[in-house]
Design a protein around this motif. Structure first.
Motif, mmCIF file in Angstrom:
data_model
loop_
_atom_site.group_PDB
_atom_site.id
_atom_site.type_symbol
_atom_site.label_atom_id
_atom_site.label_comp_id
_atom_site.label_asym_id
_atom_site.label_seq_id
_atom_site.Cartn_x
_atom_site.Cartn_y
_atom_site.Cartn_z
ATOM 1 N N ASN A 1 0.818 -1.216 0.000
ATOM 2 C CA ASN A 1 0.000 0.000 0.000
ATOM 3 C C ASN A 1 0.849 1.261 0.000
ATOM 4 O O ASN A 1 0.305 2.367 -0.008
ATOM 5 N N GLY A 2 2.172 1.111 0.014
ATOM 6 C CA GLY A 2 3.057 2.266 -0.067
ATOM 7 C C GLY A 2 3.258 3.004 1.233
ATOM 8 O O GLY A 2 4.051 3.948 1.298
ATOM 9 N N GLU A 3 2.574 2.584 2.304
ATOM 10 C CA GLU A 3 2.711 3.274 3.581
ATOM 11 C C GLU A 3 4.033 2.904 4.249
ATOM 12 O O GLU A 3 4.433 1.730 4.231
ATOM 13 N N PRO A 4 4.739 3.881 4.852
ATOM 14 C CA PRO A 4 5.944 3.540 5.608
ATOM 15 C C PRO A 4 5.609 2.585 6.744
ATOM 16 O O PRO A 4 4.519 2.638 7.323
ATOM 17 N N LEU A 5 6.529 1.695 7.046
ATOM 18 C CA LEU A 5 6.314 0.780 8.152
ATOM 19 C C LEU A 5 6.277 1.564 9.457
ATOM 20 O O LEU A 5 7.087 2.461 9.692
ATOM 21 N N LEU B 1 8.584 -4.682 15.926
ATOM 22 C CA LEU B 1 7.251 -5.135 15.547
ATOM 23 C C LEU B 1 6.584 -3.996 14.787
ATOM 24 O O LEU B 1 6.282 -2.952 15.357
ATOM 25 N N TYR B 2 6.386 -4.212 13.486
ATOM 26 C CA TYR B 2 5.943 -3.142 12.600
ATOM 27 C C TYR B 2 4.678 -3.537 11.845
ATOM 28 O O TYR B 2 4.347 -4.723 11.711
ATOM 29 N N THR B 3 3.992 -2.528 11.316
ATOM 30 C CA THR B 3 2.840 -2.758 10.463
ATOM 31 C C THR B 3 2.779 -1.669 9.395
ATOM 32 O O THR B 3 3.353 -0.587 9.562
ATOM 33 N N TYR C 1 4.925 -7.284 10.661
ATOM 34 C CA TYR C 1 6.289 -7.726 10.381
ATOM 35 C C TYR C 1 6.940 -8.017 11.720
ATOM 36 O O TYR C 1 7.120 -7.122 12.554
ATOM 37 N N CYS C 2 7.257 -9.304 11.954
ATOM 38 C CA CYS C 2 7.731 -9.762 13.261
ATOM 39 C C CYS C 2 9.041 -10.510 13.108
ATOM 40 O O CYS C 2 9.317 -11.116 12.064
ATOM 41 N N ASP D 1 14.404 -15.364 11.997
ATOM 42 C CA ASP D 1 13.713 -15.194 10.730
ATOM 43 C C ASP D 1 12.749 -14.019 10.851
ATOM 44 O O ASP D 1 12.291 -13.675 11.943
ATOM 45 N N ILE D 2 12.430 -13.411 9.714
ATOM 46 C CA ILE D 2 11.508 -12.280 9.688
ATOM 47 C C ILE D 2 10.222 -12.743 9.000
ATOM 48 O O ILE D 2 10.272 -13.277 7.883
ATOM 49 N N TYR D 3 9.097 -12.532 9.668
ATOM 50 C CA TYR D 3 7.821 -12.997 9.160
ATOM 51 C C TYR D 3 6.917 -11.824 8.781
ATOM 52 O O TYR D 3 6.847 -10.826 9.509
ATOM 53 N N ARG D 4 6.247 -11.994 7.631
ATOM 54 C CA ARG D 4 5.211 -11.068 7.211
ATOM 55 C C ARG D 4 3.880 -11.796 7.356
ATOM 56 O O ARG D 4 3.673 -12.869 6.785
#
Length: 437
Positions: free
Chosen positions: A44-48, A179-181, A187-188, A194-197
């Motif tokens: 969606n182009g939004e910054p994390l 921990l981002y969205t 995004y964890c 490991d990095i999970y989406r």
């Protein structure tokens, strides 16, 4: 105090994670074109955005029930009125069993994170220690652990809980800033680095780093890129020379790469070698989407532009660490009105000009005999939620055999303070609640 030790642990994990950028002909992360294509999506182009345990309206915390250490009771703090509410609408409820809508048995769980104006995120991780005895027969002495993670969504009143996804053999774990969205995905970072989406619509989980060849963990985010730390280092054997007067340091390289969450593209960012730096005296932070690194041996603070790779020295006036000492570390806690505040340093630095000032200290808090400056639990527009005082009390815990025992400790209390008062050392607090229980 849980917050003090979690920050200290985080800082130790992050310590030695930076140095001046160096050219690299090859990426240390091997992601093929096929892998990148498989991971690609239309973002969606939004910054994390970093998730917090609250926003301008409310702060969310929880307590483990003393009467049943397998249950958690949620609390909602109104940051306008200071009211501490248990989100239960059952008349006469004692809030100590599963019949209470504010109680959960998802243990252990982390405090709820605010996803948006309507929804909270809760992550619960269970670890199976049943195979811990196998470490004796393991060639490297490692302990085989298995994990199970569950991500739940619930309304802002902690009701209408629903499972977004359950991940077997995945232990989700994060230190501050990991921990981002973007409103569509979480995004964890996992315990295996490991990095999970994770899709917020259907819970689909994608491992973004399963094809990486090297150890890595999440450092933060800049725009739509995650910054990942990678290492190729050898640590000294602490028992090899017990009479050695000077401490040994790790050798090799530490580096960061940029992982684009939309395309899976991996780009080299910064690389640091023990030929040029004392690796465990270098420190790294991403604050408000900006990357900083500190060489405590040289007393320098720099920032690097992720688009151009340009390294900009902000100041060379930081307190210097002896190359052979590891007694202190640098961790930037926040950017407050343009000033970088450090977790355990008595200075602040202007993020644009590099001006260094002595920090105006607030009265110290004491927990179990250790003093510390008030720490930031929630950063709002012009206010901070911090630990403002501690009060001795006797806590009752349950031993492994089920019998109760008491522990003498201190209860933390949180209060709101304006950013200006915090920076100027004025203890003008508005106490709002107990800290995380």
């Amino acid at each position: 105090m849980k917050r003090v030790f979690s920050l200290a642990l985080a800082a130790l994990l992050l310590a030695g994670c930076t140095a001046a950028p160096a050219d690299s002909s090859e990426s240390s992360a091997a992601v093929t074109a096929e892998t990148a294509a498989a991971q690609a999506l239309t973002g969606n182009g939004e910054p994390l955005r970093l998730l917090q345990h609250g926003d301008e309206k409310q702060y969310y915390t929880q307590e483990t029930l003393e009467s049943a250490d397998s249950m958690i009771l949620y609390h909602v703090i109104d940051l306008q009125t200071g009211e501490d509410t248990i989100p239960c609408d059952v008349e006469g409820c004692t809030h100590d069993s599963e019949s209470c809508p504010a109680v959960t048995t998802q243990m252990p769980s982390y405090q709820p994170f605010v996803l948006n104006d309507t929804t909270l995120v809760v992550i619960s991780v269970k670890t199976d220690f049943s195979q811990i005895g196998a470490a004796e027969s393991s060639p490297d002495g490692s302990v085989p652990l298995s994990y199970a993670s569950k991500i739940l969504l619930m309304d802002r009143n902690c009701q209408n809980r629903r499972v977004l996804t359950e991940l077997e053999d995945v232990g989700l774990f994060w230190v501050p800033d990991s921990l981002y969205t973007d409103g569509e995905f979480l995004y964890c970072c996992g315990c295996e680095n490991d990095i999970y989406r994770i899709s917020l619509s259907d819970g689909t989980a994608t491992n973004l780093t399963e094809h990486f060849q090297d150890f890595q963990f999440m450092m933060g985010a800049v725009g739509r890129d995650l910054i990942l730390q990678q290492e190729n280092i050898t640590y000294p054997d602490a028992t090899s020379r017990p009479t050695q007067a000077v401490s040994s340091h790790p050798t090799g390289t530490k580096s960061q790469v940029l992982l684009n969450v939309d395309t899976g593209e991996v780009r080299d960012f910064c690389s640091y070698s023990s030929d040029d730096y004392v690796l465990d005296n270098l420190y790294f932070c991403v604050v408000n989407g900006r990357y900083y690194w500190i060489d405590s041996t040289a007393g320098t603070l720099s920032t690097v532009d992720p688009d151009t790779g340009e390294n900009r020295l902000l100041t060379d006036q930081l307190p210097v660490t002896d190359p052979n000492e590891r007694s202190s570390y640098y961790q930037i806690e926040a950017n407050l009105n343009g000033w970088l505040v450090f977790y355990n340093q008595s200075i602040i630095v202007n993020a644009e000009t590099g001006e260094v000032r002595q920090r105006a200290d607030l009265p110290e808090n004491y927990w179990n005999g250790y003093g510390h400056q008030p720490q930031i639990f929630l950063q709002l527009k012009d206010r901070l939620l911090v630990d403002c005082r501690y009060e001795p009390y006797t806590r009752t815990d349950i031993s492994d055999d089920g019998s109760p025992y008491t522990t003498q400790t201190e209860q933390m209390y949180l209060g709101l303070i304006s950013i200006d008062d915090f920076l100027n050392g004025v203890p003008n607090y508005t106490e709002v609640c107990k800290g995380p229980y």
